[in-house]
Write an enzyme that holds these catalytic residues in place. Structure first.
Site, PDB file in Angstrom:
ATOM      1  N   GLY A 155       0.778  -1.224   0.000  1.00 32.76           N
ATOM      2  CA  GLY A 155       0.000   0.000   0.000  1.00 32.76           C
ATOM      3  C   GLY A 155       0.817   1.284   0.000  1.00 32.76           C
ATOM      4  O   GLY A 155       1.854   1.398  -0.659  1.00 32.76           O
ATOM      5  N   SER A 156       0.346   2.244   0.779  1.00 34.13           N
ATOM      6  CA  SER A 156       0.864   3.611   0.725  1.00 34.13           C
ATOM      7  C   SER A 156       2.301   3.767   1.213  1.00 34.13           C
ATOM      8  O   SER A 156       2.873   4.853   1.108  1.00 34.13           O
ATOM      9  CB  SER A 156      -0.057   4.536   1.531  1.00 34.13           C
ATOM     10  OG  SER A 156      -1.346   4.567   0.964  1.00 34.13           O
ATOM     11  N   THR A 157       2.883   2.709   1.771  1.00 34.28           N
ATOM     12  CA  THR A 157       4.313   2.800   2.131  1.00 34.28           C
ATOM     13  C   THR A 157       5.172   3.017   0.891  1.00 34.28           C
ATOM     14  O   THR A 157       6.343   3.382   1.012  1.00 34.28           O
ATOM     15  CB  THR A 157       4.761   1.524   2.861  1.00 34.28           C
ATOM     16  OG1 THR A 157       4.503   0.380   2.026  1.00 34.28           O
ATOM     17  CG2 THR A 157       4.040   1.368   4.187  1.00 34.28           C
TER      18      THR A 157
END
Length: 569
Positions: A281-283
């Site tokens: 995801g957003s990592t």
């Protein structure tokens, strides 16, 4: 006048006898001297031979003496010398059916009482099988050995055999691995360094890992507590030195006890940190912004992008968890984890440059680590067009291991230089691995304040550990269930760096399918479950790693704060 004294004259026979005796004595003296010389030479040769054998010989006695001082398999210790694996002699109990002379049925009854893991019928069948040998118990207790010996049955064999002991039980189990029944490495470091640990030339010296038992214990404890609290099906975590690539702690849950690895479930033996691949995801968003900065696309944290409540591109509609509904700066895109803003930046970077940067970071190949348990990245492959470029930009459509992510963050925040991960302590015998530049130093420096902002004011606020200046990024990715993405099942991740003004360590924590709780107000996103566990872990491990709490130091927040619009109250 006196008469003359008559002279004494020996008889001729007497004179001859005296001469013969002298000759005999001379011959005897010569022979004695010759014998003494020969004897002396023989003694000297024997002494010289013994001295040569003592100094240079490789006779059985010498080999036995040397072998007695070398363990059958090398020890494994952590970076501080704490024992993690060693070899010991244990009692093994075996059955030799062809040598049984007593009552077979009575023997089967006695064995069933002493070792109830099999019943009387099973033991009786083994005794009557006619086979030469069965192992019944390894690592038998002294009390059991004494009881078996008291049976007085020649068909029962007791022997001392080498075995592997892991004194810390499940600590760092997936890093250490375990050995098979023949004493060969079957997983983890035991498998990766099997030759080094079993070679008589090298096994006398312990294998020193980069793992810190203290840091490992803290990470495992906090991950296990969060996994239990949120009823997750699995978890993984990594702590890494950003400058050397040394893995200071790495865990995968559920775990196993390598002393009894055969009793562990397949899920417990699976290493989620290096073998499991996940959409994280957003990592991934900090990588996308860093690519744009390095490429000259993003020139300021105040650069503006249109961030509507929905973003339509072709047949795809992108949403934000925290929609702006207005133009937003790069700083705000990162702070509130905007998919819409990141997708536009990814489109500007383009598929070719995106793949190039990911390749330099090692994301397009199995993660670089000595362990054999390494997962292969899942990518869009031939479908890597504009849509895939957008989704990869915010961490969807690409699946990597948690260790990939830790290595990527280390690369971005150590000055922009990639180092492969290692589970060996870096010293004169094992220098830092080959490095190459991925990002510029300027991009690396500016990224610090961007991720510190996420923890100070954005989605990662629950990861803050006062005084330790954590920066990082949350990531929540939907899982595929029944061939479709579902918001009901997610993987949550937090990738953090500390201390942010001068990064030294990376920490990555992941929960697989955490459930919402009343404490999280029904949310199961990363900011509510995995971010707090990172804050608690850093508070515990930072002092161990020599990072002191300091409320006066921090990243250069003047790089980003002017471009954040405070929400109206």
């Amino acid at each position: 006048m006196n008469a003359p004294t008559p002279a004494l004259v020996a008889r001729p026979e007497r004179l001859r006898l005296v001469g013969q005796r002298r000759q005999i004595l001379a011959v005897l003296h010569q022979r004695l001297m010759f014998g003494l010389i020969v004897y002396g030479v023989i003694i000297a040769l024997i002494v010289c031979r013994l001295l040569w054998l003592a100094a240079f010989g490789d006779h059985a006695g010498r080999r036995g003496m040397v072998s007695a001082l070398i363990p059958p398999r090398g020890d494994i210790v952590d970076r501080d010398g704490q024992p993690l694996a060693s070899s010991i002699d244990v009692w093994s109990i075996a059955l030799q059916p062809t040598k049984v002379i007593g009552d077979k049925l009575e023997l089967a009854r006695n064995l069933a009482k002493l070792m109830p893991e099999k019943d009387e019928a099973s033991y009786f069948a083994m005794i009557r099988s006619g086979k030469p040998f069965f192992y019944l118990r390894r690592r038998a207790s002294p009390q059991l050995v004494e009881a078996i010996n008291a049976l007085g049955e020649p068909g029962m064999a007791l022997e001392r055999t080498p075995d592997r002991l892991y004194p810390q039980t499940s600590l760092a189990a997936h890093v250490l691995g375990f050995t098979d029944i023949d004493g060969h490495g079957a997983a983890g470091a035991e498998r990766a360094f099997d030759k080094r640990l079993s070679d008589p030339a090298t096994r006398g010296e312990p294998l020193t890992l980069s793992i810190s038992s203290k840091v490992q214990q803290a990470l495992e404890h906090e991950l296990n507590a969060a996994m239990t609290e949120f009823s997750a099906i699995g978890a993984a975590g990594v702590v890494m030195d950003v400058h050397t690539g040394e893995v200071l702690a790495m865990t995968s849950l559920p775990t196993l006890n390598p002393n009894i690895a055969g009793q562990g479930s397949p899920e417990a033996r699976f290493n989620r940190a290096t073998l499991g691949v996940y959409e994280l995801g957003s990592t991934f968003k900090p990588f996308t912004v860093a690519m744009a900065m390095d490429s000259g696309i993003v020139k300021s944290m105040g650069q503006m992008y249109n961030c509507p409540k929905e973003f339509h591109y072709g047949k795809v509609t992108v949403h934000d968890t925290h929609p702006y509904g207005r133009a937003c700066s790069v700083a705000e895109i990162m702070m509130e984890s905007s998919n819409i803003g990141t997708a536009q930046i990814a489109l500007q970077v383009g598929a070719a440059r995106q793949r190039e940067f990911l390749t330099k970071m090692g994301f397009m190949a199995p993660v670089a680590i000595e362990l054999r348990e390494r997962g292969r990245t899942l990518t869009p492959g031939n479908d890597w067009g504009e849509i895939a470029t957008m989704t990869v930009g915010f961490g969807h459509g690409i699946a990597v291991t948690p260790l990939h992510l830790a290595t990527g963050y280390a690369t971005l925040f150590n000055g922009g230089v990639y180092h492969p991960a290692t589970i060996l302590k870096v010293d004169k015998n094992h220098p830092v691995g080959p490095a190459h530049r991925v990002f510029t130093e300027e991009t690396s420096y500016k990224s610090r304040s961007l991720l510190r902002l996420v923890v100070m004011k954005g989605t990662g606020k629950n990861a803050d550990a006062p005084g330790y200046r954590i920066g990082g990024k949350t990531g929540t990715a939907e899982k595929i269930v029944g061939g479709h993405y579902t918001s009901a099942s997610v993987v949550t991740t937090f990738a953090g760096v500390f201390p942010m003004e001068e990064p030294r360590y990376v920490i990555v924590a992941m929960l697989d399918d955490p459930k919402p709780t009343p404490k999280t107000f029904g949310f199961h996103t990363a900011g509510w479950n995995v971010a707090p566990l990172v804050g608690r872990t850093v508070s515990r491990i930072a002092p161990m790693l020599g990072v002191r709490p300091d409320m006066k130091r921090d990243a250069n927040m003047s790089e980003v704060l002017p471009f954040v619009h405070e929400k109206e109250k």
